[in-house]
Structures are given as structure tokens and as C-alpha cells.
Design a protein around this motif. Structure first.
Motif, PDB file in Angstrom:
ATOM      1  N   ASN A   1       0.787  -1.197   0.070  1.00  0.00           N
ATOM      2  CA  ASN A   1       0.030   0.117  -0.061  1.00  0.00           C
ATOM      3  C   ASN A   1       0.684   1.075  -0.008  1.00  0.00           C
ATOM      4  O   ASN A   1       0.288   2.263  -0.422  1.00  0.00           O
ATOM      5  N   THR A   2       2.153   1.169   0.464  1.00  0.00           N
ATOM      6  CA  THR A   2       2.800   2.418   0.547  1.00  0.00           C
ATOM      7  C   THR A   2       4.173   2.233   0.066  1.00  0.00           C
ATOM      8  O   THR A   2       4.621   1.317  -0.342  1.00  0.00           O
ATOM      9  N   ILE A   3       4.871   3.353  -0.217  1.00  0.00           N
ATOM     10  CA  ILE A   3       6.409   3.354  -0.847  1.00  0.00           C
ATOM     11  C   ILE A   3       7.143   2.673   0.022  1.00  0.00           C
ATOM     12  O   ILE A   3       8.169   2.060  -0.440  1.00  0.00           O
ATOM     13  N   GLU A   4       7.052   3.088   1.402  1.00  0.00           N
ATOM     14  CA  GLU A   4       7.790   2.447   2.438  1.00  0.00           C
ATOM     15  C   GLU A   4       7.752   1.177   2.208  1.00  0.00           C
ATOM     16  O   GLU A   4       8.777   0.324   2.491  1.00  0.00           O
ATOM     17  N   GLN A   5       6.466   0.271   2.374  1.00  0.00           N
ATOM     18  CA  GLN A   5       6.528  -0.930   2.028  1.00  0.00           C
ATOM     19  C   GLN A   5       7.129  -1.484   0.813  1.00  0.00           C
ATOM     20  O   GLN A   5       7.898  -2.520   1.073  1.00  0.00           O
ATOM     21  N   ALA A   6       6.989  -0.976  -0.169  1.00  0.00           N
ATOM     22  CA  ALA A   6       7.550  -1.485  -1.380  1.00  0.00           C
ATOM     23  C   ALA A   6       9.277  -1.181  -1.249  1.00  0.00           C
ATOM     24  O   ALA A   6      10.098  -2.115  -1.633  1.00  0.00           O
ATOM     25  N   ILE A   7       9.644  -0.277  -0.582  1.00  0.00           N
ATOM     26  CA  ILE A   7      11.113  -0.093  -0.347  1.00  0.00           C
ATOM     27  C   ILE A   7      11.517  -1.341   0.813  1.00  0.00           C
ATOM     28  O   ILE A   7      12.505  -1.790   0.423  1.00  0.00           O
ATOM     29  N   GLU A   8      10.858  -1.489   1.568  1.00  0.00           N
ATOM     30  CA  GLU A   8      11.156  -2.583   2.660  1.00  0.00           C
ATOM     31  C   GLU A   8      11.467  -4.039   1.813  1.00  0.00           C
ATOM     32  O   GLU A   8      12.142  -4.691   2.062  1.00  0.00           O
ATOM     33  N   GLN A   9      10.187  -4.079   0.805  1.00  0.00           N
ATOM     34  CA  GLN A   9      10.332  -5.520   0.189  1.00  0.00           C
ATOM     35  C   GLN A   9      11.437  -5.631  -0.699  1.00  0.00           C
ATOM     36  O   GLN A   9      12.121  -6.535  -0.902  1.00  0.00           O
ATOM     37  N   ASN A  10      11.857  -4.710  -1.282  1.00  0.00           N
ATOM     38  CA  ASN A  10      12.837  -4.525  -2.118  1.00  0.00           C
ATOM     39  C   ASN A  10      14.240  -4.693  -1.463  1.00  0.00           C
ATOM     40  O   ASN A  10      15.058  -5.359  -1.821  1.00  0.00           O
ATOM     41  N   THR A  11      14.414  -4.149  -0.285  1.00  0.00           N
ATOM     42  CA  THR A  11      15.496  -4.062   0.759  1.00  0.00           C
ATOM     43  C   THR A  11      15.717  -5.635   1.070  1.00  0.00           C
ATOM     44  O   THR A  11      16.814  -6.119   0.866  1.00  0.00           O
ATOM     45  N   ARG A  12      14.755  -6.380   1.411  1.00  0.00           N
ATOM     46  CA  ARG A  12      14.667  -7.706   1.782  1.00  0.00           C
ATOM     47  C   ARG A  12      15.176  -8.412   0.585  1.00  0.00           C
ATOM     48  O   ARG A  12      15.927  -9.456   0.602  1.00  0.00           O
ATOM     49  N   TRP A  13      14.648  -8.276  -0.665  1.00  0.00           N
ATOM     50  CA  TRP A  13      14.864  -9.067  -1.721  1.00  0.00           C
ATOM     51  C   TRP A  13      16.445  -8.588  -2.200  1.00  0.00           C
ATOM     52  O   TRP A  13      17.065  -9.907  -2.482  1.00  0.00           O
TER      53      TRP A  13
END
Length: 138
Positions: free
Chosen positions: A2-14
């Protein structure tokens, strides 16, 4: 998501998973590179990581058979086997992969070599596409 922050966190985990995989394969890659560097045919290496972590070793050869001894040495040292081969005309070389696809060997024929050449054996036609959407003019 839902948020840019969540997208960044997911990308960081990847990205962290990719880095972990590279660290895990580092000893294997170092062994393979050490063997490759013993050959005067060796030109360069790269870590390819767009799909999965893979070491690419590039050799410049008069004939593909010249690389056999290096491939055997790498197989023996790493307890692996090179099992897949394909010609890449876009890259201008023969690609050889080991069984788990963590190592790719690129054999690039020397252009002046009388032992190896690239020949046209046929043609393929590719379709050309265009999006045509309702309400648009060409």
C-alpha cells in the motif's frame, strides 16, 4: 503493498537475499576464478545477478576445444559438471553452464582464427507489434 515505504522494505529484503546468496557462493566463485586465471585464454569475469547469482568467466579461444582442460579443472575442483551449451550470436560466443547454473563460461572465438567461424545457417522472421487502443488514432 500500500505504501512506498512497504515497497522499499520489500525491495531491501530482496536485495539482502541476493547479497546473502553471493556471499554463500563466494568461496566457489573464488576457486573457479583462480583456475580460470591460470589460462592465457582467460579475459575477464563478472558476477551476473539479474536472475540468480552466477559467475561468468570469459575466454578468448582459437577453437572451443581449447577450453576443455579448464572446464575439466573447474569441474574437478568444484565437484560440478558443465551440462548445458548454447550459442549466443547476439553475444558472439558459446555459453556453457554448470549443472546448478551458478557458473557460466563464455567462449569467444578469436576473429582471425581459422579454426572457428560463425556461419549463417538460416533466418527467422520476427513479428512487429503495435498497440492499438480504442479512441486513439495512428
Amino acid at each position: 503493498m500500500n505504501t512506498i515505504e512497504q515497497a522499499i522494505e520489500q525491495n531491501t529484503r530482496w536485495l539482502n537475499k541476493k547479497i546473502e546468496k553471493q556471499r554463500e557462493l563466494q568461496p566457489t566463485f573464488e576457486k573457479a576464478l583462480d583456475i580460470a586465471k591460470t589460462s592465457p585464454m582467460f579475459k575477464r569475469f563478472m558476477i551476473l545477478d539479474w536472475l540468480d547469482c552466477q559467475l561468468m568467466l570469459e575466454f578468448e579461444v582459437q577453437s572451443f576445444y581449447q577450453a576443455t582442460s579448464i572446464l575439466i579443472q573447474i569441474e574437478s575442483a568444484l565437484n560440478t559438471e558443465f551440462v548445458e551449451t548454447s550459442d549466443s550470436h547476439d553475444l558472439g560466443c558459446r555459453l556453457i553452464y554448470n549443472k546448478d547454473k551458478t557458473i557460466r563460461v563464455d567462449l569467444r572465438p578469436i576473429e582471425s582464427s581459422p579454426l572457428c567461424r560463425q556461419e549463417i545457417i538460416g533466418y527467422k522472421q520476427k513479428p512487429v507489434y503495435k498497440f492499438i487502443c480504442e479512441g486513439e488514432t495512428s
